[in-house]
Design an enzyme around this catalytic site. Sequence first.
Site, PDB file in Angstrom:
ATOM      1  N   LYS A 103       0.969  -1.276  -0.001  1.00  0.00           N
ATOM      2  CA  LYS A 103       0.006  -0.073   0.228  1.00  0.00           C
ATOM      3  C   LYS A 103       0.969   1.212  -0.189  1.00  0.00           C
ATOM      4  CE  LYS A 103      -4.404   0.950   2.363  1.00  0.00           C
ATOM      5  NZ  LYS A 103      -5.122   0.788   3.622  1.00  0.00           N
TER       6      LYS A 103
HETATM    7  O1  G3P Z   1      -9.560   1.498   4.237  1.00  0.00           O
HETATM    8  C1  G3P Z   1      -9.202   2.986   4.675  1.00  0.00           C
HETATM    9  C2  G3P Z   1      -9.708   3.083   6.035  1.00  0.00           C
HETATM   10  O2  G3P Z   1      -8.987   2.173   6.764  1.00  0.00           O
HETATM   11  C3  G3P Z   1      -9.921   4.526   6.585  1.00  0.00           C
HETATM   12  O3  G3P Z   1     -11.022   4.556   7.222  1.00  0.00           O
HETATM   13  O4  G3P Z   1     -12.930   5.211   8.730  1.00  0.00           O
HETATM   14  O5  G3P Z   1     -10.269   5.594   9.131  1.00  0.00           O
HETATM   15  O6  G3P Z   1     -11.736   6.664   7.407  1.00  0.00           O
HETATM   16  P1  G3P Z   1     -11.497   5.637   8.202  1.00  0.00           P
END
Ligand code: G3P
Length: 217
Positions: free
Chosen positions: A87
């Site tokens: 990633k």
């Molecule tokens: O896959 C990306 C994710 O982990 C981010 O999620 O909820 O932190 O915006 P969030």
Amino acid sequence: MKFFIDTANLDQIKEAHDLGILDGVTTNPSLMAKEGITGKGNIMKHYKAICDVVPGDVSAEVISTDYKGMMKEAGELADIAPNIVVKIPMIKDGIKAISSLTENGIATNCTLVFSAGQAILAAKAGATYVSPFIGRIDDINWDGLQLINQIAEIYAIQGFDTEILAASIRSSLAIVESAEAGADVVTCPLSSILGLLKHPLTDIGLEQFLADHKKGN
Ligand code: G3P
């Protein structure tokens, strides 16, 4: 359409895997820290443990932000298991790294994508996956799903092979809407996957069937 789970929690990964519908896992440095996994050695071991549970793609994120550092880390991560996807953040050196890794046959996931322009660059560099963060776009009162739609349309017109991985999903409804908008993959917490099961008419219907069966016996 593929289902990935967005967590570094091994119990949740195993639970999702046991459902038989899991295609992969995404992690990020925040998710690793949330599980208390710190230090390079422990982080590498944890990726290995995840790869031992899930045969599908497992995204492991680099910490470096310069080309040389990203390439070194990418090599180390890719050596953990054949299903590791490196990633890489959507920055200038990141695009350069994705291009080189693609040439070397290493799968990549271009993360922190918030615009169609960034998604075009990721595809041009040959990223395996592009990760638009739809929840974080919604958080600032923009339209995350609209971005998925736009990227899906551009990729179809241009014939790009990069898969659209709808990320930062925080609800079951967002999974359904991402599927409708043209996402190839959704990554979300276990709770959002399990939420797809729920419908009151299913519960009422099952209760009735079981009660009628009892009456007949
Ligand atoms: O896959 C990306 C994710 O982990 C981010 O999620 O909820 O932190 O915006 P969030």
